[in-house]
Design a protein around this motif. Structure first.
Motif, PDB file in Angstrom:
ATOM      1  N   THR A   1      -2.851  -2.058  12.578  1.00 63.03           N
ATOM      2  CA  THR A   1      -3.957  -1.977  11.614  1.00 63.03           C
ATOM      3  C   THR A   1      -4.942  -3.107  11.916  1.00 63.03           C
ATOM      4  O   THR A   1      -4.636  -3.989  12.732  1.00 63.03           O
ATOM      5  CB  THR A   1      -3.431  -2.174  10.174  1.00 63.03           C
TER       6      THR A   1
ATOM      7  N   GLY B   1       0.851  -1.189   0.000  1.00 55.92           N
ATOM      8  CA  GLY B   1       0.000   0.000   0.000  1.00 55.92           C
ATOM      9  C   GLY B   1       0.884   1.235   0.000  1.00 55.92           C
ATOM     10  O   GLY B   1       2.105   1.154  -0.141  1.00 55.92           O
ATOM     11  N   ALA B   2       0.251   2.382   0.181  1.00 52.07           N
ATOM     12  CA  ALA B   2       0.942   3.676   0.050  1.00 52.07           C
ATOM     13  C   ALA B   2       2.166   3.775   0.959  1.00 52.07           C
ATOM     14  O   ALA B   2       3.129   4.483   0.666  1.00 52.07           O
ATOM     15  CB  ALA B   2      -0.039   4.806   0.345  1.00 52.07           C
TER      16      ALA B   2
ATOM     17  N   ARG C   1      -3.999   8.103   4.498  1.00 50.16           N
ATOM     18  CA  ARG C   1      -4.717   8.222   5.783  1.00 50.16           C
ATOM     19  C   ARG C   1      -3.789   8.524   6.971  1.00 50.16           C
ATOM     20  O   ARG C   1      -4.228   8.494   8.102  1.00 50.16           O
ATOM     21  CB  ARG C   1      -5.539   6.942   6.027  1.00 50.16           C
TER      22      ARG C   1
ATOM     23  N   HIS D   1      -5.434  -1.027  -8.309  1.00 47.15           N
ATOM     24  CA  HIS D   1      -6.142   0.255  -8.405  1.00 47.15           C
ATOM     25  C   HIS D   1      -5.686   1.079  -9.605  1.00 47.15           C
ATOM     26  O   HIS D   1      -5.865   2.296  -9.628  1.00 47.15           O
ATOM     27  CB  HIS D   1      -5.937   1.059  -7.102  1.00 47.15           C
TER      28      HIS D   1
ATOM     29  N   ALA E   1      -5.186  -1.213   5.466  1.00 47.99           N
ATOM     30  CA  ALA E   1      -6.195  -2.285   5.349  1.00 47.99           C
ATOM     31  C   ALA E   1      -7.601  -1.720   5.530  1.00 47.99           C
ATOM     32  O   ALA E   1      -8.472  -2.338   6.146  1.00 47.99           O
ATOM     33  CB  ALA E   1      -5.929  -3.383   6.389  1.00 47.99           C
TER      34      ALA E   1
ATOM     35  N   GLN F   1      -1.724  -1.818  -4.225  1.00 48.73           N
ATOM     36  CA  GLN F   1      -2.866  -0.884  -4.291  1.00 48.73           C
ATOM     37  C   GLN F   1      -2.374   0.464  -4.842  1.00 48.73           C
ATOM     38  O   GLN F   1      -3.194   1.349  -5.098  1.00 48.73           O
ATOM     39  CB  GLN F   1      -3.467  -0.670  -2.897  1.00 48.73           C
TER      40      GLN F   1
ATOM     41  N   GLY G   1       2.776  -1.638   4.408  1.00 43.95           N
ATOM     42  CA  GLY G   1       2.367  -0.241   4.260  1.00 43.95           C
ATOM     43  C   GLY G   1       0.951  -0.014   3.787  1.00 43.95           C
ATOM     44  O   GLY G   1       0.691   0.821   2.930  1.00 43.95           O
ATOM     45  N   THR G   2      -0.010  -0.793   4.359  1.00 42.48           N
ATOM     46  CA  THR G   2      -1.405  -0.500   4.053  1.00 42.48           C
ATOM     47  C   THR G   2      -2.209  -0.419   5.340  1.00 42.48           C
ATOM     48  O   THR G   2      -1.971  -1.170   6.277  1.00 42.48           O
ATOM     49  CB  THR G   2      -2.021  -1.548   3.104  1.00 42.48           C
TER      50      THR G   2
ATOM     51  N   ARG H   1       9.117   1.139   9.806  1.00 48.73           N
ATOM     52  CA  ARG H   1       8.981   1.650   8.425  1.00 48.73           C
ATOM     53  C   ARG H   1       9.568   0.629   7.451  1.00 48.73           C
ATOM     54  O   ARG H   1      10.577  -0.025   7.744  1.00 48.73           O
ATOM     55  CB  ARG H   1       9.726   2.982   8.290  1.00 48.73           C
TER      56      ARG H   1
HETATM   57  N1  APR Z   1       6.533   1.979   5.923  1.00 53.39           N
HETATM   58  C1  APR Z   1       5.476   1.131   6.088  1.00 53.39           C
HETATM   59  N2  APR Z   1       4.214   1.556   6.314  1.00 53.39           N
HETATM   60  C2  APR Z   1       4.021   2.892   6.395  1.00 53.39           C
HETATM   61  C3  APR Z   1       5.071   3.838   6.251  1.00 53.39           C
HETATM   62  C4  APR Z   1       6.366   3.326   5.999  1.00 53.39           C
HETATM   63  N3  APR Z   1       7.405   4.149   5.851  1.00 53.39           N
HETATM   64  N4  APR Z   1       4.540   5.098   6.390  1.00 53.39           N
HETATM   65  C5  APR Z   1       3.213   4.929   6.609  1.00 53.39           C
HETATM   66  N5  APR Z   1       2.914   3.621   6.628  1.00 53.39           N
HETATM   67  C6  APR Z   1       1.614   2.976   6.817  1.00 53.39           C
HETATM   68  C7  APR Z   1       0.624   3.784   7.610  1.00 53.39           C
HETATM   69  O1  APR Z   1       0.756   3.491   8.994  1.00 53.39           O
HETATM   70  C8  APR Z   1      -0.709   3.261   7.048  1.00 53.39           C
HETATM   71  O2  APR Z   1      -1.139   2.130   7.794  1.00 53.39           O
HETATM   72  O3  APR Z   1       1.059   2.838   5.526  1.00 53.39           O
HETATM   73  C9  APR Z   1      -0.358   2.813   5.629  1.00 53.39           C
HETATM   74  C10 APR Z   1      -0.918   3.725   4.554  1.00 53.39           C
HETATM   75  O4  APR Z   1      -2.326   3.629   4.621  1.00 53.39           O
HETATM   76  P1  APR Z   1      -3.211   4.478   3.592  1.00 53.39           P
HETATM   77  O5  APR Z   1      -2.705   5.866   3.557  1.00 53.39           O
HETATM   78  O6  APR Z   1      -4.635   4.214   3.946  1.00 53.39           O
HETATM   79  O7  APR Z   1      -2.877   3.850   2.167  1.00 53.39           O
HETATM   80  P2  APR Z   1      -3.419   2.488   1.577  1.00 53.39           P
HETATM   81  O8  APR Z   1      -3.647   1.471   2.647  1.00 53.39           O
HETATM   82  O9  APR Z   1      -2.515   2.106   0.465  1.00 53.39           O
HETATM   83  O10 APR Z   1      -4.845   2.947   0.958  1.00 53.39           O
HETATM   84  C11 APR Z   1      -5.561   1.984   0.200  1.00 53.39           C
HETATM   85  O11 APR Z   1      -7.195   3.693  -0.398  1.00 53.39           O
HETATM   86  O12 APR Z   1      -7.613   5.873  -1.028  1.00 53.39           O
HETATM   87  C12 APR Z   1      -7.497   4.572  -1.481  1.00 53.39           C
HETATM   88  O13 APR Z   1      -6.945   3.946  -3.666  1.00 53.39           O
HETATM   89  C13 APR Z   1      -6.394   4.451  -2.491  1.00 53.39           C
HETATM   90  O14 APR Z   1      -4.916   2.570  -2.875  1.00 53.39           O
HETATM   91  C14 APR Z   1      -5.431   3.445  -1.875  1.00 53.39           C
HETATM   92  C15 APR Z   1      -6.317   2.697  -0.902  1.00 53.39           C
END
Ligand code: APR
Length: 248
Positions: free
Chosen positions: A217, A25-26, A38, A121, A190, A103, A187-188, A230
Protein backbone atom coordinates in the motif's frame (compact mmCIF):
# COMPACT_ATOMS: atom_id res chain seq x y z
CA UNK A 1 10.73 -1.45 5.72
CA UNK A 2 11.43 -5.13 6.46
CA UNK A 3 9.45 -8.35 6.29
CA UNK A 4 9.42 -10.58 9.36
CA UNK A 5 8.04 -13.57 11.17
CA UNK A 6 5.02 -13.00 13.42
CA UNK A 7 6.87 -14.31 16.50
CA UNK A 8 9.38 -11.48 16.07
CA UNK A 9 6.33 -9.22 15.72
CA UNK A 10 5.17 -10.34 19.18
CA UNK A 11 8.59 -9.45 20.64
CA UNK A 12 8.38 -5.97 19.07
CA UNK A 13 4.82 -5.50 20.36
CA UNK A 14 5.96 -6.45 23.88
CA UNK A 15 8.90 -4.07 23.64
CA UNK A 16 6.47 -1.14 23.28
CA UNK A 17 5.15 -1.91 26.82
CA UNK A 18 1.68 -0.69 25.93
CA UNK A 19 2.74 2.39 23.95
CA UNK A 20 0.87 1.09 20.88
CA UNK A 21 -2.29 2.00 18.95
CA UNK A 22 -3.91 -0.19 16.28
CA UNK A 23 -5.30 1.51 13.15
CA UNK A 24 -7.63 -0.89 11.36
CA UNK A 25 -9.44 -0.96 8.03
CA UNK A 26 -11.81 -3.33 6.26
CA UNK A 27 -9.05 -5.95 5.90
CA UNK A 28 -9.15 -6.75 9.62
CA UNK A 29 -12.75 -7.98 9.17
CA UNK A 30 -12.09 -9.79 5.88
CA UNK A 31 -11.30 -13.02 7.74
CA UNK A 32 -14.77 -12.75 9.33
CA UNK A 33 -16.30 -12.87 5.86
CA UNK A 34 -17.04 -9.13 5.63
CA UNK A 35 -16.27 -7.79 2.13
CA UNK A 36 -13.66 -5.04 1.88
CA UNK A 37 -14.15 -2.04 -0.42
CA UNK A 38 -11.24 -2.00 -2.88
CA UNK A 39 -10.16 -5.62 -3.18
CA UNK A 40 -10.98 -7.29 -6.49
CA UNK A 41 -14.24 -8.68 -4.96
CA UNK A 42 -14.73 -5.52 -2.87
CA UNK A 43 -17.92 -3.51 -2.44
CA UNK A 44 -16.76 -0.64 -4.67
CA UNK A 45 -16.21 -3.10 -7.48
CA UNK A 46 -19.84 -4.23 -7.22
CA UNK A 47 -21.64 -1.02 -6.24
CA UNK A 48 -21.18 2.67 -7.06
CA UNK A 49 -20.33 4.59 -3.84
CA UNK A 50 -22.03 7.73 -5.22
CA UNK A 51 -25.29 5.78 -5.40
CA UNK A 52 -25.12 4.37 -1.88
CA UNK A 53 -22.68 6.19 0.41
CA UNK A 54 -23.24 9.93 -0.09
CA UNK A 55 -25.75 12.42 1.39
CA UNK A 56 -27.00 13.08 -2.16
CA UNK A 57 -27.71 9.36 -2.69
CA UNK A 58 -29.68 9.26 0.57
CA UNK A 59 -31.69 12.37 -0.34
CA UNK A 60 -32.39 10.92 -3.80
CA UNK A 61 -33.36 7.39 -2.73
CA UNK A 62 -33.37 6.72 1.06
CA UNK A 63 -35.06 3.35 0.55
CA UNK A 64 -32.22 2.07 -1.69
CA UNK A 65 -29.53 3.33 0.68
CA UNK A 66 -31.30 1.75 3.66
CA UNK A 67 -31.75 -1.56 1.79
CA UNK A 68 -27.98 -1.62 1.14
CA UNK A 69 -27.10 -0.84 4.75
CA UNK A 70 -29.65 -3.40 5.99
CA UNK A 71 -27.90 -6.00 3.80
CA UNK A 72 -24.48 -5.00 5.23
CA UNK A 73 -25.93 -5.03 8.77
CA UNK A 74 -27.16 -8.61 8.32
CA UNK A 75 -23.70 -9.65 7.05
CA UNK A 76 -22.01 -8.02 10.04
CA UNK A 77 -24.47 -9.14 12.72
CA UNK A 78 -24.23 -12.73 11.41
CA UNK A 79 -20.40 -12.62 11.35
CA UNK A 80 -18.06 -13.48 14.21
CA UNK A 81 -14.92 -11.62 15.32
CA UNK A 82 -11.79 -13.34 13.95
CA UNK A 83 -8.45 -13.98 15.66
CA UNK A 84 -7.17 -10.52 14.73
CA UNK A 85 -10.07 -8.84 16.55
CA UNK A 86 -9.65 -11.24 19.49
CA UNK A 87 -5.87 -10.75 19.72
CA UNK A 88 -6.24 -6.97 19.70
CA UNK A 89 -8.83 -7.21 22.49
CA UNK A 90 -6.51 -9.45 24.53
CA UNK A 91 -3.57 -7.09 23.89
CA UNK A 92 -5.66 -4.22 25.31
CA UNK A 93 -6.69 -6.38 28.30
CA UNK A 94 -3.09 -7.26 29.23
CA UNK A 95 -1.88 -3.68 28.70
CA UNK A 96 -0.06 -4.12 25.37
CA UNK A 97 -2.46 -1.88 23.39
CA UNK A 98 -3.89 1.56 24.25
CA UNK A 99 -6.73 1.68 21.75
CA UNK A 100 -8.09 0.62 18.39
CA UNK A 101 -8.70 3.45 15.90
CA UNK A 102 -10.89 1.97 13.18
CA UNK A 103 -12.23 3.10 9.81
CA UNK A 104 -14.68 0.19 9.98
CA UNK A 105 -18.34 0.70 10.82
CA UNK A 106 -18.76 -2.89 12.03
CA UNK A 107 -18.84 -3.74 15.75
CA UNK A 108 -16.50 -6.75 15.58
CA UNK A 109 -13.76 -5.11 17.69
CA UNK A 110 -16.28 -4.47 20.47
CA UNK A 111 -17.75 -7.98 20.14
CA UNK A 112 -14.21 -9.41 20.44
CA UNK A 113 -13.84 -7.57 23.77
CA UNK A 114 -12.03 -4.35 22.83
CA UNK A 115 -13.12 -1.53 25.15
CA UNK A 116 -11.28 1.50 23.76
CA UNK A 117 -12.44 1.63 20.13
CA UNK A 118 -12.51 4.93 18.22
CA UNK A 119 -14.76 4.82 15.13
CA UNK A 120 -13.59 7.42 12.60
CA UNK A 121 -16.31 6.60 10.05
CA UNK A 122 -19.24 5.97 12.39
CA UNK A 123 -21.07 2.74 13.22
CA UNK A 124 -23.48 0.61 11.22
CA UNK A 125 -25.14 -0.58 14.47
CA UNK A 126 -26.48 2.94 15.08
CA UNK A 127 -28.97 5.18 13.26
CA UNK A 128 -29.42 8.96 13.70
CA UNK A 129 -32.38 11.29 13.14
CA UNK A 130 -31.65 13.83 10.38
CA UNK A 131 -33.88 16.36 12.20
CA UNK A 132 -33.16 16.12 15.94
CA UNK A 133 -29.96 14.03 15.99
CA UNK A 134 -31.51 11.37 18.24
CA UNK A 135 -29.24 8.27 17.95
CA UNK A 136 -30.55 4.72 18.33
CA UNK A 137 -28.45 1.54 18.75
CA UNK A 138 -29.36 -1.41 16.51
CA UNK A 139 -28.72 -5.14 16.84
CA UNK A 140 -30.73 -5.91 13.70
CA UNK A 141 -31.79 -3.92 10.63
CA UNK A 142 -34.73 -1.53 11.29
CA UNK A 143 -38.18 -3.10 10.73
CA UNK A 144 -39.47 -0.33 8.48
CA UNK A 145 -37.35 1.23 5.72
CA UNK A 146 -36.75 4.12 5.89
CA UNK A 147 -37.16 4.26 9.69
CA UNK A 148 -38.53 7.41 11.33
CA UNK A 149 -37.72 9.11 14.63
CA UNK A 150 -40.33 9.82 17.32
CA UNK A 151 -39.98 13.46 16.29
CA UNK A 152 -41.11 12.56 12.77
CA UNK A 153 -37.70 13.03 11.18
CA UNK A 154 -36.16 10.34 8.96
CA UNK A 155 -33.41 8.19 10.48
CA UNK A 156 -30.14 7.63 8.58
CA UNK A 157 -27.28 5.17 9.17
CA UNK A 158 -24.89 6.75 11.72
CA UNK A 159 -21.91 6.40 9.35
CA UNK A 160 -19.70 8.99 7.61
CA UNK A 161 -20.50 9.23 3.88
CA UNK A 162 -18.22 10.50 1.13
CA UNK A 163 -18.13 14.29 1.27
CA UNK A 164 -18.99 14.40 5.00
CA UNK A 165 -16.66 15.40 7.83
CA UNK A 166 -15.42 12.84 10.31
CA UNK A 167 -16.62 13.19 13.93
CA UNK A 168 -14.32 15.88 15.37
CA UNK A 169 -13.90 14.39 18.85
CA UNK A 170 -12.93 10.96 17.48
CA UNK A 171 -10.58 12.41 14.85
CA UNK A 172 -8.78 14.67 17.35
CA UNK A 173 -8.43 11.78 19.80
CA UNK A 174 -7.08 9.51 17.04
CA UNK A 175 -4.57 12.14 15.91
CA UNK A 176 -3.40 12.75 19.47
CA UNK A 177 -3.00 9.00 20.08
CA UNK A 178 -1.11 8.42 16.81
CA UNK A 179 1.19 11.43 17.39
CA UNK A 180 2.26 9.94 20.74
CA UNK A 181 2.29 6.19 20.07
CA UNK A 182 3.72 3.41 17.97
CA UNK A 183 1.09 2.32 15.42
CA UNK A 184 0.20 -1.07 13.97
CA UNK A 185 -1.78 -0.55 10.74
CA UNK A 186 -3.95 -3.54 9.88
CA UNK A 187 -5.95 -4.10 6.70
CA UNK A 188 -6.28 -0.68 5.10
CA UNK A 189 -5.49 0.41 1.54
CA UNK A 190 -4.56 3.83 2.98
CA UNK A 191 -6.67 5.35 0.20
CA UNK A 192 -8.97 7.58 2.26
CA UNK A 193 -8.01 10.73 4.16
CA UNK A 194 -7.69 11.82 6.90
CA UNK A 195 -7.40 8.27 8.31
CA UNK A 196 -4.56 7.43 5.90
CA UNK A 197 -2.43 10.26 7.33
CA UNK A 198 -2.51 8.99 10.92
CA UNK A 199 0.56 6.69 10.63
CA UNK A 200 2.56 9.66 9.28
CA UNK A 201 1.83 11.50 12.55
CA UNK A 202 3.40 8.61 14.45
CA UNK A 203 6.42 8.46 12.14
CA UNK A 204 7.01 12.23 12.21
CA UNK A 205 7.11 12.05 16.02
CA UNK A 206 9.74 9.32 16.06
CA UNK A 207 7.45 6.34 16.62
CA UNK A 208 7.43 2.89 15.02
CA UNK A 209 4.95 1.97 12.27
CA UNK A 210 4.06 -1.65 11.55
CA UNK A 211 1.85 -2.65 8.61
CA UNK A 212 -0.05 -5.92 8.20
CA UNK A 213 -1.53 -6.35 4.72
CA UNK A 214 -1.30 -9.08 2.05
CA UNK A 215 -0.82 -6.27 -0.50
CA UNK A 216 1.61 -3.38 -0.81
CA UNK A 217 0.00 0.00 0.00
CA UNK A 218 1.15 3.66 -0.04
CA UNK A 219 2.06 3.09 3.62
CA UNK A 220 4.40 0.15 2.93
CA UNK A 221 7.49 2.26 2.27
CA UNK A 222 6.81 4.39 5.36
CA UNK A 223 6.46 1.34 7.63
CA UNK A 224 9.42 0.19 9.72
CA UNK A 225 8.04 -3.33 9.44
CA UNK A 226 5.62 -4.61 6.81
CA UNK A 227 4.12 -8.11 7.04
CA UNK A 228 2.69 -9.28 3.72
CA UNK A 229 0.12 -11.59 5.32
CA UNK A 230 -3.58 -11.77 6.26
CA UNK A 231 -4.36 -10.31 9.70
CA UNK A 232 -6.13 -13.48 10.89
CA UNK A 233 -3.01 -15.52 10.12
CA UNK A 234 -0.54 -13.10 11.74
CA UNK A 235 -2.58 -12.77 14.93
CA UNK A 236 -3.22 -16.51 15.23
CA UNK A 237 0.25 -16.91 16.80
CA UNK A 238 -0.02 -13.79 18.95
CA UNK A 239 -3.48 -14.78 20.21
CA UNK A 240 -2.18 -18.27 21.14
CA UNK A 241 0.78 -16.82 23.08
CA UNK A 242 -1.40 -14.30 24.93
CA UNK A 243 -4.00 -16.97 25.78
CA UNK A 244 -1.20 -19.23 27.03
CA UNK A 245 0.20 -16.42 29.19
CA UNK A 246 -3.31 -15.53 30.41
CA UNK A 247 -3.82 -19.10 31.66
CA UNK A 248 -0.47 -19.13 33.55
N1 APR B 1 -5.86 -9.10 6.40
C1 APR B 1 -5.26 -7.87 6.28
N2 APR B 1 -5.50 -7.03 5.26
C2 APR B 1 -6.37 -7.45 4.31
C3 APR B 1 -7.02 -8.71 4.35
C4 APR B 1 -6.73 -9.54 5.46
N3 APR B 1 -7.30 -10.74 5.58
N4 APR B 1 -7.82 -8.83 3.24
C5 APR B 1 -7.67 -7.67 2.55
N5 APR B 1 -6.79 -6.87 3.17
C6 APR B 1 -6.34 -5.53 2.79
C7 APR B 1 -6.40 -5.24 1.32
O1 APR B 1 -5.18 -5.62 0.70
C8 APR B 1 -6.58 -3.72 1.32
O2 APR B 1 -5.31 -3.08 1.32
O3 APR B 1 -7.24 -4.63 3.40
C9 APR B 1 -7.28 -3.43 2.65
C10 APR B 1 -8.73 -3.03 2.49
O4 APR B 1 -8.75 -1.79 1.80
P1 APR B 1 -10.16 -1.10 1.49
O5 APR B 1 -11.08 -2.11 0.93
O6 APR B 1 -9.85 0.14 0.72
O7 APR B 1 -10.74 -0.72 2.92
P2 APR B 1 -10.29 0.49 3.84
O8 APR B 1 -8.85 0.81 3.67
O9 APR B 1 -10.76 0.19 5.22
O10 APR B 1 -11.19 1.70 3.24
C11 APR B 1 -11.16 2.94 3.93
O11 APR B 1 -12.90 3.80 2.46
O12 APR B 1 -14.88 3.41 1.34
C12 APR B 1 -14.32 3.99 2.46
O13 APR B 1 -15.43 4.40 4.47
C13 APR B 1 -14.87 3.38 3.71
O14 APR B 1 -13.73 3.01 5.82
C14 APR B 1 -13.65 2.80 4.41
C15 APR B 1 -12.51 3.60 3.82
Amino acid sequence: MTFMHDLELYEIIKSFSGDLVALTGAGVSADSGIPTFRDKDGLWNRYRPEELATPQAFARNPELVWEWYAWRMRLIFDAEPNLAHKALALMEKVGLLKAVVTQNVDNLHERAGSRNVIHLHGRIDEMRCVECGNTVCLNEPPESIPPYCECGGMMRPNVVWFGESLPEKELNLAMELCRSSNVIVIGTSAAVQPAASLPYHAKRNGHFVIEINPDVTPLTDLADVSIRERAGKVFEMIYAILKEEEIR
